[in-house]
Scaffold this active site. Structure first.
Site, PDB file in Angstrom:
ATOM      1  N   TRP A   9      18.437 -73.646  75.828  1.00  0.00           N
ATOM      2  CA  TRP A   9      17.434 -74.593  76.350  1.00  0.00           C
ATOM      3  C   TRP A   9      16.611 -74.012  77.500  1.00  0.00           C
ATOM      4  O   TRP A   9      15.649 -74.620  77.928  1.00  0.00           O
ATOM      5  CB  TRP A   9      18.133 -75.884  76.809  1.00  0.00           C
ATOM      6  CG  TRP A   9      18.429 -76.831  75.680  1.00  0.00           C
ATOM      7  CD1 TRP A   9      18.403 -76.549  74.341  1.00  0.00           C
ATOM      8  CD2 TRP A   9      18.789 -78.220  75.793  1.00  0.00           C
ATOM      9  NE1 TRP A   9      18.734 -77.674  73.620  1.00  0.00           N
ATOM     10  CE2 TRP A   9      18.973 -78.717  74.484  1.00  0.00           C
ATOM     11  CE3 TRP A   9      18.988 -79.081  76.871  1.00  0.00           C
ATOM     12  CZ2 TRP A   9      19.330 -80.047  74.228  1.00  0.00           C
ATOM     13  CZ3 TRP A   9      19.349 -80.393  76.612  1.00  0.00           C
ATOM     14  CH2 TRP A   9      19.517 -80.874  75.306  1.00  0.00           C
ATOM     15  N   GLU A  97      14.772 -62.576  79.650  1.00  0.00           N
ATOM     16  CA  GLU A  97      14.147 -63.237  80.811  1.00  0.00           C
ATOM     17  C   GLU A  97      14.944 -62.956  82.083  1.00  0.00           C
ATOM     18  O   GLU A  97      14.376 -62.857  83.170  1.00  0.00           O
ATOM     19  CB  GLU A  97      14.013 -64.745  80.530  1.00  0.00           C
ATOM     20  CG  GLU A  97      12.911 -65.001  79.496  1.00  0.00           C
ATOM     21  CD  GLU A  97      13.087 -66.254  78.653  1.00  0.00           C
ATOM     22  OE1 GLU A  97      13.903 -67.125  79.007  1.00  0.00           O
ATOM     23  OE2 GLU A  97      12.406 -66.348  77.608  1.00  0.00           O
ATOM     24  N   SER A 201      11.397 -66.855  68.141  1.00  0.00           N
ATOM     25  CA  SER A 201      10.552 -67.683  67.281  1.00  0.00           C
ATOM     26  C   SER A 201      11.217 -68.096  65.968  1.00  0.00           C
ATOM     27  O   SER A 201      10.560 -68.170  64.927  1.00  0.00           O
ATOM     28  CB  SER A 201       9.199 -66.996  67.020  1.00  0.00           C
ATOM     29  OG  SER A 201       8.482 -66.864  68.233  1.00  0.00           O
ATOM     30  N   GLY A 222      15.312 -70.759  70.927  1.00  0.00           N
ATOM     31  CA  GLY A 222      14.792 -71.303  72.179  1.00  0.00           C
ATOM     32  C   GLY A 222      14.080 -72.630  71.930  1.00  0.00           C
ATOM     33  O   GLY A 222      14.705 -73.685  71.787  1.00  0.00           O
TER      34      GLY A 222
END
Ligand code: 13P
Length: 242
Positions: A9, A97, A201, A222
């Site tokens: 999330w 990230e 994706s 995601g």
């Protein structure tokens, strides 16, 4: 091998997001039992509450990152032991990230993966090349280096997630042949019983094709994990996969 469909999330979700989990549980209970594992990694603030409310159900919960040490003077950090205490089952480590925004090195990622194992949980270790690296024909070299330096030296259970950085949140994905090539390459560098997830994706529209590829043992999702409807479709796409 039993597939794992994991939702990351990221920094999305409040207490009210329990409604999405509740909707997902209802959909899963209404259908034939799925033969894949389903995991949601919400923000750390929600792990304990979700794990308590939905314990014994078809969904497991996990963290998105952890510190390498069990406790200490590290303001703002969360240890793997704390995630275990919150009834998490997995912790994601080395997400691109984290690597980009917090300068995490492969060595730190390995330390975090070992911390997750120390706490009795399963690490999901992320690797993946940038767009420039892919264009320069270096994707396999980059991922190979990340694997060599960030996988724990253990025979315990861990999961690898291949997430090409340029495919995250962009709607772009590698070709099915490129995913197959990378997953075969990763398989050759690890054990037969390690699950290798694809991330970047993954959507209801492409999940079935991606999950059908050899050595793709699940997905790390995601954006499409935030809505029960979309995530459920991806779970169903994995349903028949062994
Ligand atoms: P998206 O599915 O939004 O591309 O994100 C992938 C990801 O980073 C999961 O960890």
């Amino acid at each position: 091998m039993r597939a794992l469909i994991a939702g990351n999330w990221k920094m999305h979700g409040l207490a009210a997001s329990r409604g999405e989990i509740s909707a997902l549980v209802a959909k899963m209970k209404a259908a034939a039992p799925t033969d894949c594992d389903v995991l949601i990694c919400p923000p750390a603030t929600l792990v304990a509450a979700f794990a308590a409310e939905f314990s014994g159900g078809p969904i497991q919960f996990g963290g998105q990152d952890c510190h390498g040490e069990p406790s200490g003077a590290h303001t703002g950090d969360i240890s793997a032991e704390m995630f275990a205490d919150a009834s998490a089952a997995f912790v994601i480590v080395g997400h691109s990230e984290r690597r980009a925004n917090h300068n995490e090195s492969d060595a730190e990622v390995r330390g975090k993966a070992e911390a997750v194992l120390r706490a009795g949980l399963t690490p999901i270790i992320c690797v993946g090349e940038s767009e420039a690296e892919r264009k320069a024909g270096k994707a396999l070299d980059i991922v190979g280096g990340q694997l060599e330096q960030s996988l724990p030296e253990t025979s315990e259970d861990f999961v690898i997630a291949y997430e090409p950085v340029w495919a995250i949140g962009t709607g772009l994905t590698p070709t099915l042949a490129d995913i197959a090539e990378m997953h075969a390459f990763i398989r050759a560098k690890t054990r037969e019983d390690v699950r290798i997830l694809y991330g970047g994706s993954v959507k209801p529209g492409n999940a079935e094709d991606i999950l059908a590829i050899d050595n793709v043992n699940g997905a790390l999702v995601g954006g499409a994990s935030l809505k029960a409807d979309d995530f459920y479709k991806i779970v169903m796409a994995a349903g028949g996969k062994q």
